[in-house]
Scaffold this active site. Structure first.
Site, short mmCIF file in Angstrom:
data_model
loop_
_atom_site.label_atom_id
_atom_site.label_comp_id
_atom_site.label_asym_id
_atom_site.label_seq_id
_atom_site.Cartn_x
_atom_site.Cartn_y
_atom_site.Cartn_z
N ASP A 116 0.85 -1.18 0.00
CA ASP A 116 0.00 0.00 0.00
C ASP A 116 0.90 1.24 0.00
O ASP A 116 2.13 1.14 0.01
CB ASP A 116 -0.96 -0.01 1.18
CG ASP A 116 -0.25 -0.09 2.53
OD1 ASP A 116 1.01 -0.14 2.54
OD2 ASP A 116 -0.92 -0.10 3.57
N ASP A 176 -1.72 -3.51 6.22
CA ASP A 176 -1.99 -3.46 7.65
C ASP A 176 -3.45 -3.14 7.99
O ASP A 176 -3.80 -2.97 9.15
CB ASP A 176 -1.09 -2.45 8.34
CG ASP A 176 -1.28 -1.03 7.81
OD1 ASP A 176 -2.08 -0.85 6.87
OD2 ASP A 176 -0.65 -0.10 8.34
N ASP A 179 -7.11 -5.86 4.12
CA ASP A 179 -5.94 -6.49 3.49
C ASP A 179 -5.85 -7.99 3.76
O ASP A 179 -4.98 -8.66 3.19
CB ASP A 179 -4.65 -5.83 3.98
CG ASP A 179 -4.48 -4.42 3.44
OD1 ASP A 179 -4.79 -4.23 2.25
OD2 ASP A 179 -4.05 -3.53 4.19
N ASN A 201 29.08 -41.67 -3.29
CA ASN A 201 29.73 -42.66 -2.43
C ASN A 201 28.88 -43.91 -2.25
O ASN A 201 29.35 -45.04 -2.37
CB ASN A 201 30.03 -42.04 -1.05
CG ASN A 201 31.21 -41.10 -1.08
OD1 ASN A 201 32.01 -41.14 -2.01
ND2 ASN A 201 31.31 -40.24 -0.08
N ASP A 211 27.62 -35.98 8.78
CA ASP A 211 26.48 -35.17 9.20
C ASP A 211 26.89 -34.02 10.12
O ASP A 211 26.21 -32.99 10.18
CB ASP A 211 25.44 -36.03 9.93
CG ASP A 211 24.57 -36.82 8.97
OD1 ASP A 211 24.59 -36.49 7.76
OD2 ASP A 211 23.89 -37.76 9.41
#
Length: 837
Positions: A326, A587, A591, A655, A684
């Protein structure tokens, strides 16, 4: 207490049964009821207990099969093998749990900053509390934009319209009023009640809360129906990526197991090996990496005043290509000043100021910046007027009326959008107070407003009419008005608006302004802000376009003026159909639908409750510069998640694929199941630090979207490179005639070190030595590499099947790793140049 439903009761009877009064509860009683009703609170769907998070790490079917096979191996006497596998699986699961728990804690802390409020009467005074702290017996005050804190009986109301679409699916607000309703009334007939999960579209009311939490109609539905938020494009992409890898892993596993059994290898050993490979192939850490990456991003965004309500929206925030916003408070200061009050002939008129002041100061509905400005300008003589009634503002009429009794007798004073006031006016009032027919004056008034709009001024109309004694004041009363004049407001552009828009453009985000103001004001502000103002699409013009035509035109337009709430939503949908990832910043009460329609709904902390609840992201201040910081953090989260995806689909996949192939040709398993799982555990650890890794500027410069086709291409190219060097290692070790234990140890070293190296290479589009690595990731990579090199020489590592390696084997592995790293560095450059990800 009477079993009759509350909507069938009289206010007096319900107040008595709830132990309350018209002045509400006292604070001590409310606190007592809140404590007693804790078990009946509605909790967010995503809230998970510590035990639930831990258990979730082991719900993967493949992990469960691996656990069962390990237990079976212990039962059959393979105690060491089974125990080590269970320990490694437990450590891997704990890693995921620890990271997800940290992410969940971060998000809970952020959401606590955005508690939705409710106004209640306690100890005879109005007070503000968190919405979920309302209790049965509370008297709540509702106004436009308020979220209803519980199922409640209306005690009194004025032009109350409630949006019940979350509960009933009804598209239009429903009128509500105090009065008797039958106890057996259906949901659409309960006009004297409001319900949790709905919000006030217009009007005001005092209501008596009869039920909260699980005792409400909304709570009853939530017990049997759990609604998920719409899946974001990133969630959709990662889900299908996971399915792709899982399918490949399962097909590969079935083939490997079948061939190993056909070669007369032990069935249990073959099963454990196959399952270990499958665990290695599946991206089991993706949810933890993704969650932690987004949570860290949300934490950094919070420090810059951007609060994330829905974690999964962060990546879409970073992928945003168009921001619709807006005008007021975003591009302009948001502090409108009254420049002048002009009669139809363009002359200052104090009567317009007086009537505007009365209209704003006496209304009791939803306040807005315009009313605040007018309230701050008291006018001499206002004390002679007394309010008798009002018709609250709503977005259909776009005006507000207040009935007063004063020296002129009963009057209805109306203020609102100029075209709306002119539409209900039949005459005009001059400076001398004489009234004359509107006749041709409307064209002159509109021309006057157009000229002011071209200067960036916003014009509202003021009108009035005399009321007969006792005449009811309703919407229909707004007719045959006398047009009094124009209120001319100026809202200057923000000093940093041009720079903020330029910053967003540099990030590849186009900005489009959507406003209810007239086209001339909108074009003027857009021009000052650096937006294209030569192509303005108005609400009236949009009504002539079908969905397909609007989707073609929407990307070409930067300014949308004179838009109603439904048209804002149409613009968002049209832009998404045109292939854009759309953010919407708003806001106001009107809206909420546009926020839901956008890929990323953005609101501000000062917005009305219903708007904040509809938003994915909430800004602590309405500032496009802050928004740009949030976009960068969204891209950071996306880029770091993508690093894990790439490592999973390159070195990891290569792999595991090579190991599976080698097992078909070697006379022994190339790696024991416990070694495969230990390999996954070690690799990991650095992956967990991806969330805090540094990024090169080019990685956040432009929007990036999930692209499974590009990821498959990456998996094929880099997976094949990885497999080629793995098979080179395999062939070289066999040619050197190393014994099985040395073979497995050497391949383990090559697999871990190559995955660490590839992580450092593919994390950047530059030459890896020219890109700064995050300290956490670098430390973990160095630490894991040191542990991996030391493992063959440590005591008791024979339990894992490792043994010391001769120097010539170590030198061979080092040479292969150097060649692999150089090949990957060269291969990534053309990939990143062509990739759309």
């Amino acid at each position: 207490m009477n079993d009759e439903p509350f909507w069938g009761r009289t206010p007096e009877a319900l107040l008595r049964d709830l132990g309350s009064g018209v002045n509400g509860l006292d604070a001590a009683e409310a606190a007592k009821r809140l404590e007693q009703g804790k078990a009946n609170r509605l909790h967010a769907r995503e809230t998970a207990t510590t035990f639930g998070l831990l258990a979730a790490q082991f719900k993967n079917p493949i992990t469960m099969l691996m656990t069962a096979a390990a237990v079976l191996s212990i039962i059959l006497g393979e105690n060491t093998e089974g125990a080590l596998i269970l320990i490694i699986l437990g450590l891997s699961g704990f890693l995921g749990f620890w990271q997800e728990r940290r992410a969940a804690h971060t998000i809970r802390s952020l959401l606590d900053l955005l508690k939705v409020k409710a106004r209640v009467v306690r100890n005879g005074k109005e007070s503000e509390i968190a919405l979920d702290e309302a209790v049965p017996g509370d008297v709540a005050i509702l106004e436009a934009g308020s979220s209803v804190p519980g199922d409640a009986l209306i005690l009194e109301s004025r032009d109350l319209f409630v949006d019940e679409s979350p509960l009933t699916g009804e598209s239009f607000p429903v009128e509500k009023r105090a009065g008797p309703v039958a106890a057996d009334a259906g949901p659409h007939e309960r006009t004297n009640s409001v319900f949790l999960g709905t919000h006030v579209a217009s009007g005001m009311a005092r209501v008596l809360i009869a039920a909260v939490g699980t005792g409400t109609e909304f709570g009853k539905i939530s017990r049997v129906l759990t609604l998920r938020p719409a899946e974001t494009s990133f969630e959709h992409g990662t889900k299908h990526f996971g399915y792709l890898l899982l399918e490949v892993a399962l097909v590969l596993s079935l083939v490997i197991f079948s061939v190993n059994v056909a070669l007369d290898r032990p069935v249990l050993q073959s099963l454990l090996f196959t399952l270990a490979l499958t665990v290695g192939l599946t991206p089991q850490l993706l949810p933890a990496i993704q969650g932690l990456t987004m949570a860290r991003g949300a934490g950094r965004m919070a420090k810059k005043g951007v609060i994330v309500r829905r974690l999964s929206s962060i990546e879409d925030f970073g992928a945003m290509t168009v921001l619709c916003t807006d005008k007021t408070g975003t591009l302009t200061m948001g502090m409108a000043g009254l420049k002048s009050a002009l009669d139809p002939w363009g002359k200052e008129n104090e009567r317009i100021r007086l009537y505007a002041y009365l209209n704003s100061s006496l209304q009791s509905g939803y306040s807005n910046p315009i009313d605040e400005v007018l309230k701050g300008l008291p006018h001499a003589g206002a004390e002679r007027y007394r309010k008798t009634d009002e018709v609250p503002y709503d977005f259909a009429r776009r005006r507000l009326s207040v009935a007063v009794a004063g020296p002129e007798g009963p009057l209805l004073i109306t203020k609102g959008a100029l075209d709306g006031i002119l539409g209900i006016s039949v005459s005009v009032s001059g400076a001398d107070g004489r009234i004359q027919p509107m006749a041709g004056l409307r064209t002159a008034i509109e021309a006057q407003a157009e000229a002011l709009g071209a200067e960036g001024c916003r014009c509202l109309g003021v009108g009035y009419r005399s009321l007969a004694e006792g005449e009811p004041v309703r919407h229909e009363t707004e007719r045959e008005m006398v047009f009094l004049g124009l209120l001319v407001f100026v809202d200057p552009i923000k000093p940093d608006a041009v720079a903020s828009l330029a910053l967003l453009r540099d990030l590849g985000v186009g900005v489009k302004m959507i406003t209810g103001d007239n086209r001339f004001v909108a074009a003027r502000i857009a021009s000052q802000a650096g937006l294209r103002s030569d192509r303005v699409l108005t609400g009236g013009e949009m009504r002539t376009l079908n969905s397909q035509a609007l989707a073609r035109r929407a990307p070409l337009v930067d300014v949308y003026a004179e838009m109603d709430p439904g048209q804002k939503e149409r613009v968002i949908i049209a832009l998404r159909k045109a292939g854009e990832t759309v953010g919407y910043l708003g806001d106001g009460i009107n809206d909420a639908s546009a926020l839901h329609a956008a890929d990323v709904g953005i609101s501000v902390e000062s917005a009305v409750d219903v708007t904040k609840q509809a938003a994915d992201i909430v800004l602590m201040r309405k500032d496009l510069g802050v928004l740009a910081d949030g976009v960068v953090e969204g891209r950071r989260a996306f880029a770091n998640t993508l690093k894990y995806v790439f490592i999973t689909t390159s070195a990891n996949f290569g792999n595991m694929f090579s190991m599976a192939g080698a097992s078909l040709f070697a006379t022994f398993l190339p790696m024991l199941p416990r070694q495969v799982l230990f390999l996954n555990l070690l690799t990991d650890l650095p992956a967990m630090a991806i969330a805090s890794d540094d990024l090169d500027p080019e990685q956040v410069r432009l929007p990036r979207r999930w692209n499974n086709r590009e990821i498959r291409h990456f998996m094929i190219v880099f997976g094949l490179i990885s497999s080629c060097y793995d098979f080179l290692t395999f062939g070289t070790l066999l040619a050197m005639k190393v014994p099985p234990a040395q073979f497995r140890t050497a391949w383990f070293l090559e697999s871990v070190l190559s995955e660490l190296m590839i992580l450092l290479i593919i994390r950047t589009q530059r030459w890896s030595f020219k890109s700064k690595v995050g300290k956490g990731m670098l430390r973990l990579c160095v630490g894991v590499a040191a542990v991996t090199l030391a493992i063959p020489y440590l005591p008791h590592t024979g339990l894992l099947g490792f043994t010391a390696l001769p120097a010539k084997v170590l030198l061979t592995i080092a040479g292969i790793l150097m060649a692999y790293g150089l090949t990957s560095e060269l291969a990534k450059r053309p990939f990143y140049r062509k990739a759309r990800i």
